[in-house]
Design an enzyme around this catalytic site. Structure first.
Site, mmCIF file in Angstrom:
data_model
loop_
_atom_site.group_PDB
_atom_site.id
_atom_site.type_symbol
_atom_site.label_atom_id
_atom_site.label_comp_id
_atom_site.label_asym_id
_atom_site.label_seq_id
_atom_site.Cartn_x
_atom_site.Cartn_y
_atom_site.Cartn_z
ATOM 1 N N CYS A 60 -19.075 -82.491 -7.786
ATOM 2 C CA CYS A 60 -19.857 -82.137 -8.959
ATOM 3 C C CYS A 60 -21.329 -82.079 -8.573
ATOM 4 O O CYS A 60 -21.740 -82.543 -7.506
ATOM 5 C CB CYS A 60 -19.633 -83.152 -10.081
ATOM 6 S SG CYS A 60 -20.425 -84.740 -9.818
ATOM 7 N N ASP B 57 -12.157 -143.697 -30.783
ATOM 8 C CA ASP B 57 -10.754 -143.582 -31.154
ATOM 9 C C ASP B 57 -10.643 -143.066 -32.584
ATOM 10 O O ASP B 57 -11.588 -143.123 -33.355
ATOM 11 C CB ASP B 57 -10.067 -144.951 -31.061
ATOM 12 C CG ASP B 57 -9.893 -145.386 -29.611
ATOM 13 O OD1 ASP B 57 -9.886 -144.495 -28.733
ATOM 14 O OD2 ASP B 57 -9.778 -146.600 -29.371
HETATM 15 ZN ZN LIG Z 1 -19.096 -86.248 -8.826
#
Ligand SMILES: [Zn+2]
Ligand SMILES: *[C@@H]1O[C@H](CO)[C@@H](O)[C@H](O)[C@H]1NC(C)=O
Ligand SMILES: *[C@@H]1O[C@H](CO)[C@@H](O)[C@H](O)[C@H]1NC(C)=O
Length: 496
Positions: free
Chosen positions: A21, A311
């Site tokens: 990309c 207690d």
């Molecule tokens: Zn990429």
């Protein structure tokens, strides 16, 4: 324009062909200008294409991929949340592969305004009070392998051209992600400060070989290139689907609230009392204190701790016992002094079994002061004692005169199931007796923290020595016990 040099051309060309990309191409070209990543990736792609072609070519390419004027992608994005960038990519399908072979779409679909809106919507929906946000993202470990494969792919080319490129100079996916998303999320949240931490998904599935990112990184450092290339395609293969974002989860850091509590009831345990999965008492100190706090802080849960414990049948009077409560994932976290006082009153009024004072917000670090030197602290008690033999005046003065008596306490029988067997010496600093009737008196004690008072009185079958039976030469038993003070000077007193 993109800060690229002529020498980057072959690399850009290669990466485009390999199916990277636009943003991953910038990363491999070591572009560290944040703005280059922030611009829409389809613009970057066009600029990259223009960069590698001649002037004429880039013109014709521009006209080949026109923006559809009547159907703006942003409008479609709004109509179809979640498929925003995928829709954009389809328009230039011829020029760009759908899913990046290196980042699996993380720097495409997952990195943009739509995702930032998703994150900020999730944060806003929780209605938190906050000043800063830590955006914490987990990426799949597989990315390292794809990154390595792509790196080997460009390395050949780079070396042939006699260029220098170090793997460490490549901008990491997480860096690019941060540069893009941090500002977008900050903007969506109205300018709040955002810090980004990018980690890795921990695969928690059982019976599956789990590769942590570190294991993958280590393996990739060791494996010779030829071996890697035998087992993994280079450049990496086209993925069939993109990485899809999981839920956005929000978490607010814990808030710590401290104070001191009184307990006025002889049938209230400090923490839920469960025996064999069955609950013994309907409530507990911690639950009574926690309920109003959880509601006010809108927290998901709590974690209670205190300076010692009493207690179930013991009252805690005087200034009370210091406690601290960690409130988990609080949605509200700012309370001023008046609001804390109001909250204290709410707790006080919610039950007549307990009261709290000095309620305040503290830091996690300050909390450790409560446990500090706990052993050396003193505690004061009042016990109602029964004696078999009638009490004489000499018995009273005898008790009043005892100072700094060391008793050896073998772990009491009643706690032996949860405590290691040991003999612990404990100091009783002073005692005083108040006659009630011939067989009863009130015994005041000032002791080292951790002294077992009940065992000191009845002797626990000779496991505590000396004990009150031995001292008074008669059988004695304890009928009631109150804690009068816990001398821990934390948390600081709050003036009324
Ligand atoms: Zn990429
Ligand atoms: C509660 O506190 C203890 C001790 O500080 C800690 O170990 C534990 O993780 C805490 N629990 C939660 C749910 O935060
Ligand atoms: C809550 O009770 C404690 C103990 O009795 C008291 O000291 C404190 O002032 C009370 N606070 C409010 C606000 O009611």
């Amino acid at each position: 324009m993109l800060p690229l040099k002529d020498k980057d051309k072959p690399m850009v060309q290669m990466l485009l062909l390999a199916g990277c990309c636009a943003r991953c191409i910038l990363r491999f070209c070591c572009v560290s200008v944040h703005a280059a990543y922030r611009q829409p990736p389809q613009n970057t792609l066009k600029q990259l294409q223009a960069f590698i072609s001649d002037t004429e070519n880039s013109k014709s390419q521009d006209s080949a991929v026109p923006e559809p004027p009547e159907d703006p992608p942003s409008k479609r994005a709004k109509l179809e949340p979640g498929v925003t960038d995928a829709v954009l990519e389809r328009d230039d399908e011829a020029a760009a592969p759908r899913v990046c072979v290196v980042c699996l779409g993380i720097l495409q679909d997952m990195c943009g305004t739509s995702q930032a809106v998703k994150v900020s919507e999730a944060v806003k929906a929780e209605n938190y009070e906050f000043d800063t946000v830590v955006l914490s993202v987990s990426l799949p470990a597989q990315l390292c392998v794809r990154e390595h494969s792509c790196w080997l792919h460009v390395k050949k080319e780079v070396r042939e051209k006699g260029l220098v490129l170090d793997k460490d100079d490549v901008i990491q996916v997480k860096e690019a992600f941060k540069w893009i998303m941090q500002g977008l999320v900050a903007k969506e949240l109205g300018g709040i400060a955002v810090v980004t931490k990018v980690g890795n998904i921990h695969d928690e599935k059982k019976n599956i070989l789990v590769f942590t990112r570190m294991a993958v990184v280590k393996a990739l450092e060791k494996i010779p290139d030829f071996k890697f290339l035998k087992h993994y395609p280079c450049p990496p293969a086209q993925p069939t689907s993109s990485c899809s974002p999981q839920d956005v989860r929000c978490l607010h850091g814990s808030v710590f609230v401290a104070g001191r509590y009184n307990k006025f009831c002889r049938s209230l345990p400090q923490t839920p009392w469960v025996i064999d999965g069955e609950r013994r008492m309907e409530s507990s100190v911690e639950e009574l204190i926690a309920a109003p706090l959880l509601a006010a802080f809108r927290a998901d849960g709590f974690n209670f701790s205190s300076s010692g414990r009493e207690d179930v049948d013991v009252r805690t009077l005087g200034n009370g016992r210091p406690f601290a409560m960690e409130l988990l994932n609080p949605h509200r976290s700012r309370f001023n002094r008046a609001e804390m006082k109001q909250l204290q009153e709410t707790i006080n009024k919610s039950s007549d079994k307990i009261r709290v004072r000095d309620l305040q917000i503290v830091t996690r670090q300050a909390m450790s002061r409560m446990k500090e030197g706990e052993e050396e602290k003193t505690k004061s008690y009042t016990a109602l004692i029964w004696t078999q033999k009638p009490i004489q005046r000499e018995d009273i003065t005898f008790i009043d005169d005892i100072k700094d008596l060391t008793v050896d306490q073998k772990t009491p029988l009643r706690v032996l199931h949860r405590r290691a067997l040991a003999v612990r010496p404990r100091v009783i600093h002073s005692m005083n007796a108040r006659f009630l009737d011939p067989h009863h008196f009130y015994l005041g004690l000032k002791t080292q923290a951790g002294t077992y008072i009940k065992e000191f009185v009845h002797g626990d079958f000779g496991r505590t020595k000396p004990n009150l039976c031995q001292l008074l030469k008669t059988d004695t038993d304890i009928l009631e016990l109150d804690v009068e003070s816990v001398d821990v000077d934390w948390p600081p007193a709050i003036p009324e």
